[in-house]
Design an enzyme around this catalytic site. Structure first.
Site, PDB file in Angstrom:
ATOM      1  N   PRO A  54      22.358  -8.293  -3.713  1.00  0.00           N
ATOM      2  CA  PRO A  54      21.763  -9.683  -4.065  1.00  0.00           C
ATOM      3  C   PRO A  54      20.223  -9.565  -4.279  1.00  0.00           C
ATOM      4  CG  PRO A  54      22.538  -9.811  -2.187  1.00  0.00           C
ATOM      5  CD  PRO A  54      23.206  -8.508  -2.359  1.00  0.00           C
ATOM      6  N   ASN A  55      19.445 -10.350  -5.283  1.00  0.00           N
ATOM      7  CA  ASN A  55      18.200 -10.549  -5.449  1.00  0.00           C
ATOM      8  C   ASN A  55      17.611  -9.206  -6.153  1.00  0.00           C
ATOM      9  OD1 ASN A  55      18.062 -13.315  -4.413  1.00  0.00           O
ATOM     10  ND2 ASN A  55      18.348 -12.208  -2.471  1.00  0.00           N
ATOM     11  N   ARG A 105      10.173 -10.821  -7.742  1.00  0.00           N
ATOM     12  CA  ARG A 105      10.353 -10.865  -6.271  1.00  0.00           C
ATOM     13  C   ARG A 105       9.356 -10.242  -5.444  1.00  0.00           C
ATOM     14  NH1 ARG A 105      15.280  -8.203  -3.298  1.00  0.00           N
ATOM     15  NH2 ARG A 105      15.053  -9.183  -1.311  1.00  0.00           N
ATOM     16  N   TYR A 119       8.272  -5.172  -3.200  1.00  0.00           N
ATOM     17  CA  TYR A 119       9.246  -4.388  -4.221  1.00  0.00           C
ATOM     18  C   TYR A 119       8.689  -3.737  -5.458  1.00  0.00           C
ATOM     19  CZ  TYR A 119      12.431  -6.425  -0.795  1.00  0.00           C
ATOM     20  OH  TYR A 119      13.019  -6.847   0.265  1.00  0.00           O
ATOM     21  N   ASN A 139      22.498   0.089  -2.810  1.00  0.00           N
ATOM     22  CA  ASN A 139      21.447  -0.612  -2.167  1.00  0.00           C
ATOM     23  C   ASN A 139      22.196  -2.105  -1.866  1.00  0.00           C
ATOM     24  OD1 ASN A 139      19.413  -2.201  -1.129  1.00  0.00           O
ATOM     25  ND2 ASN A 139      18.061  -1.513  -2.811  1.00  0.00           N
ATOM     26  N   ALA A 184      20.331  -7.795   1.264  1.00  0.00           N
ATOM     27  CA  ALA A 184      20.523  -8.388   2.219  1.00  0.00           C
ATOM     28  C   ALA A 184      21.819  -8.105   3.115  1.00  0.00           C
ATOM     29  CB  ALA A 184      20.314  -9.892   2.244  1.00  0.00           C
ATOM     30  N   GLU A 201      23.130   5.515   0.882  1.00  0.00           N
ATOM     31  CA  GLU A 201      22.520   4.145   1.174  1.00  0.00           C
ATOM     32  C   GLU A 201      20.882   4.165   0.522  1.00  0.00           C
ATOM     33  OE1 GLU A 201      22.278   2.888   5.147  1.00  0.00           O
ATOM     34  OE2 GLU A 201      21.622   1.015   4.800  1.00  0.00           O
ATOM     35  N   HIS A 218      17.183   1.995   0.207  1.00  0.00           N
ATOM     36  CA  HIS A 218      16.416   0.831   0.220  1.00  0.00           C
ATOM     37  C   HIS A 218      15.059   0.957  -0.709  1.00  0.00           C
ATOM     38  CE1 HIS A 218      19.366  -1.098   2.599  1.00  0.00           C
ATOM     39  NE2 HIS A 218      19.564  -0.111   3.489  1.00  0.00           N
ATOM     40  N   ARG A 268       9.941  -3.408   8.541  1.00  0.00           N
ATOM     41  CA  ARG A 268       9.769  -4.708   8.441  1.00  0.00           C
ATOM     42  C   ARG A 268      10.504  -5.368   9.463  1.00  0.00           C
ATOM     43  NH1 ARG A 268      12.151  -5.671   2.603  1.00  0.00           N
ATOM     44  NH2 ARG A 268      11.080  -7.733   2.777  1.00  0.00           N
TER      45      ARG A 268
HETATM   46  C1  DQA Z   1      16.254  -4.066   0.471  1.00  0.00           C
HETATM   47  C2  DQA Z   1      15.833  -4.402   2.018  1.00  0.00           C
HETATM   48  C3  DQA Z   1      16.762  -5.680   2.455  1.00  0.00           C
HETATM   49  O1  DQA Z   1      16.285  -5.677   3.795  1.00  0.00           O
HETATM   50  C4  DQA Z   1      16.457  -6.843   1.657  1.00  0.00           C
HETATM   51  O2  DQA Z   1      17.045  -7.978   2.177  1.00  0.00           O
HETATM   52  C5  DQA Z   1      16.777  -6.424   0.148  1.00  0.00           C
HETATM   53  C6  DQA Z   1      16.190  -5.002  -0.617  1.00  0.00           C
HETATM   54  C7  DQA Z   1      15.364  -2.915  -0.151  1.00  0.00           C
HETATM   55  O3  DQA Z   1      15.593  -2.373  -0.929  1.00  0.00           O
HETATM   56  O4  DQA Z   1      14.277  -2.501   0.326  1.00  0.00           O
HETATM   57  O5  DQA Z   1      17.048  -7.331  -0.768  1.00  0.00           O
HETATM   58  O6  DQA Z   1      17.468  -3.521   0.443  1.00  0.00           O
END
Ligand code: DQA
Length: 143
Positions: free
Chosen positions: A9-10, A17, A22, A73, A76, A97, A99, A106
């Protein structure tokens, strides 16, 4: 080698964002980057993004017998989803995985990942480069 690249998501909101976290490049730029990284090592890749947990679970289940590696990835859902972790464990496809940000630097709620115990490796805090490293790890075994 066929790789499935999953984004949670997002991540479709990249560029808009929180650019200080990011970056300013958008989701299409990320997809281009991923496709280039896969082509560099002669891998085929399918990229899928969803804001819905169940859609990601369905995609992981559908990868069984069809893909040789998964780069995920979970965004959340990293910190909340037993369902995604269970799906990855069920299909047992080598998974890495990723990020974009360094979640360990964080908020504390981002420090726990349900996916990490299932993943062969986790790259964080490297921005788009993390996906490239994940692809190279799966295809070439490059650390
Ligand atoms: C994320 C880190 C997560 O904590 C966050 O909720 C994201 C993006 C990252 O790519 O840094 O949506 O996975």
């Amino acid at each position: 080698m066929k790789l499935l690249i999953l984004n949670g998501p997002n991540l479709n909101m990249l560029g808009i964002r929180e650019p200080e976290i990011y970056g300013s490049r958008n989701y299409a730029a990320l997809c281009d980057n991923i496709s280039t990284a896969a082509a560099e090592v002669g891998a085929e890749c399918e990229i899928f993004q969803s804001n819905h947990e169940g859609a990601l679970v369905d995609k992981i289940q559908g990868a069984y017998g069809r893909f040789d590696g998964i780069v995920i990835n979970p965004a959340a859902y990293t910190h909340t989803s037993v369902a995604i972790a269970d799906a990855l464990a069920a299909v047992a496809i080598p998974t890495v995985e990723v990020h974009l940000s360094d979640v360990m630097k964080r908020e504390s709620f981002r420090h726990h990942s349900f996916v990490s115990p299932i993943a062969r490796k986790t790259y964080m805090g490297l921005g788009f480069e993390g996906y490239r490293r994940a692809i190279r790890y799966l295809v070439l075994g490059e650390e």
